[in-house]
Enzyme design. Structure first.
Site, PDB file in Angstrom:
ATOM      1  N   VAL A 152       1.081  -1.403   0.017  1.00 18.75           N
ATOM      2  CA  VAL A 152       0.282  -0.124   0.060  1.00 18.75           C
ATOM      3  C   VAL A 152       0.577   1.158   0.133  1.00 18.75           C
ATOM      4  O   VAL A 152       0.218   2.661  -0.742  1.00 18.75           O
ATOM      5  CB  VAL A 152      -0.422   0.274   0.994  1.00 18.75           C
ATOM      6  CG1 VAL A 152       0.023   0.271   1.993  1.00 18.75           C
ATOM      7  CG2 VAL A 152      -2.426   0.475   0.947  1.00 18.75           C
ATOM      8  N   TYR A 153       1.671   0.970   0.283  1.00 16.73           N
ATOM      9  CA  TYR A 153       3.113   2.573   0.302  1.00 16.73           C
ATOM     10  C   TYR A 153       3.186   2.732  -1.114  1.00 16.73           C
ATOM     11  O   TYR A 153       4.068   1.987  -1.913  1.00 16.73           O
ATOM     12  CB  TYR A 153       4.249   2.539   1.076  1.00 16.73           C
ATOM     13  CG  TYR A 153       4.670   1.724   2.277  1.00 16.73           C
ATOM     14  CD1 TYR A 153       2.738   1.832   2.862  1.00 16.73           C
ATOM     15  CD2 TYR A 153       5.724   1.502   3.174  1.00 16.73           C
ATOM     16  CE1 TYR A 153       3.494   1.421   4.821  1.00 16.73           C
ATOM     17  CE2 TYR A 153       5.991   0.621   4.517  1.00 16.73           C
ATOM     18  CZ  TYR A 153       4.271   0.599   4.913  1.00 16.73           C
ATOM     19  OH  TYR A 153       4.767   0.419   6.331  1.00 16.73           O
ATOM     20  N   SER A 154       2.554   4.461  -1.168  1.00 15.81           N
ATOM     21  CA  SER A 154       2.425   4.462  -2.563  1.00 15.81           C
ATOM     22  C   SER A 154       1.915   3.685  -3.914  1.00 15.81           C
ATOM     23  O   SER A 154       2.868   3.983  -4.959  1.00 15.81           O
ATOM     24  CB  SER A 154       3.613   5.188  -3.357  1.00 15.81           C
ATOM     25  OG  SER A 154       4.514   5.771  -2.236  1.00 15.81           O
ATOM     26  N   ILE A 155       1.309   3.119  -3.251  1.00 13.69           N
ATOM     27  CA  ILE A 155       0.318   2.467  -4.215  1.00 13.69           C
ATOM     28  C   ILE A 155       1.286   0.978  -5.072  1.00 13.69           C
ATOM     29  O   ILE A 155       1.479   0.547  -6.295  1.00 13.69           O
ATOM     30  CB  ILE A 155      -0.164   2.744  -5.457  1.00 13.69           C
ATOM     31  CG1 ILE A 155      -1.081   4.170  -4.649  1.00 13.69           C
ATOM     32  CG2 ILE A 155      -2.006   1.793  -5.880  1.00 13.69           C
ATOM     33  CD1 ILE A 155      -1.631   4.609  -5.731  1.00 13.69           C
TER      34      ILE A 155
END
Length: 343
Positions: free
Chosen positions: A65-68
């Protein structure tokens, strides 16, 4: 660098884990979790990994989920260039929103299997050492989640399983069900723990220690609050200004008193507040490796020095004295309807 055994497993990790949330950024949609306004791009992150690896750090944590996914891509690219895969321990997570579809989130079997495949592609790896559920999913039966995670281990795509930020009763239930069904159990807990937020000492940390789980706290510096990145008068660094998540967690007068104490102890020792805050977490009972994040190379170099910094009993007492209880911060409290459903 110092090393320690990862809970009740046979692997060894450095006492510091490099957290990779700050790597990525870019033009992200409103629903995406990332470092908007204070991110480090791929080129800038390269030296971060070089410094960490040269210092002996062998443990790296990211999340889909970090920066998609951009964080995983950057992490995978630099580790492929600089490290020997068998020498390092790589962790990532699943649960957060990865797209507009309701099936692109949560801990259903569908999403877990698909998310793991995509994480491996972005990391350019055949397996991930530690696969963690980022938060509890009240909409999915925990049995479905645990069975799906177990299947990934048995398929050779995941070596170990971990969890992050949940109520102690939820973790206890997950451990019990895994044992009863002969599924692979969580071996680690990534929880919210620092000098400003110590509620984990009540139940979660004692449970982890009893079960011989590795404890790898996130935000050991309270997202920079303990380094003085936010002042009482509202003055703040760029990150502190745009990091609304931190604003909602660290802001009371009691919190500022703790930050002042950290600064005072640091001044007397001739070291940075960041080193004092990190050294306190490192000496806390049960802690395996705090997860450190950085936007500048100098921050990583500074925190590496905390590993060899030994606080005196008097300093520890002074740092802990101002603490006042907090409400639960970092994960959602279970609602009655979720508890009735049992997962």
């Amino acid at each position: 660098m110092k090393f320690t055994t990862f809970g009740n497993t046979g692997i060894t990790v450095s006492r510091l884990c490099l957290g990779c949330m700050s790597y990525g950024g870019g033009d992200l949609p409103d629903w995406a979790l990332g470092t908007k306004g204070w991110h480090v791009d791929k080129a800038g992150a390269r030296e971060h990994f070089r410094v960490a690896i040269d210092a002996g750090i062998n443990f790296f944590d990211t999340a889909d989920v970090y920066s998609i996914g951009a964080s995983e891509e950057i992490t995978g690219a630099h580790l492929k260039e600089m490290a020997v895969r068998d020498h390092i321990v790589v962790a990532t997570k699943v649960q957060g929103v990865m797209g507009p579809s309701p099936n692109q989130r949560g801990l259903s079997r569908k999403h877990i299997i698909e998310a793991c495949e995509k994480s491996l592609q972005r990391l350019q790896m055949d397996y991930v050492d530690l696969y963690q559920i980022h938060r509890w999913d009240p909409k999915t039966p925990i049995e479905e989640t645990l069975e799906a995670l177990d299947s990934l281990v048995r398929a050779g795509k995941v070596r170990y399983l971990g969890a992050s930020s949940m109520a102690a009763w939820q973790l206890s239930k997950a451990l019990y069900l895994a044992k009863e069904n002969h599924w692979h159990r969580f071996v680690s807990m990534q929880n919210h723990y620092n000098l400003v937020y110590r509620e984990e000492e009540r139940e979660a940390i004692p449970l982890c220690m009893d079960q011989r789980m590795a404890i790898i706290p996130w935000s050991p510096l309270a997202r920079g609050f303990l380094t003085g990145n936010r002042k009482r008068d509202g003055d703040a660094t760029t990150r502190a200004t745009v990091d609304t998540f931190a604003k909602d967690m660290y802001h009371s007068e009691d919190d500022f008193v703790i930050a002042d104490t950290v600064a005072s102890v640091a001044k007397k020792r001739g070291v940075s507040p960041a080193q004092i805050a990190c050294a306190w977490v490192l000496q806390a009972p049960g802690i395996t490796a705090p997860i450190i994040g950085a936007t500048k190379v100098e921050q990583i170099k500074d925190l590496i020095g905390a590993v060899d910094l030994k606080l005196s009993p008097e300093e520890i007492a002074a740092l802990e004295k101002p603490y006042r209880p907090h409400t639960i911060l970092g994960h959602a409290q279970p609602k009655p309807k979720d508890m009735q459903r049992g997962g």
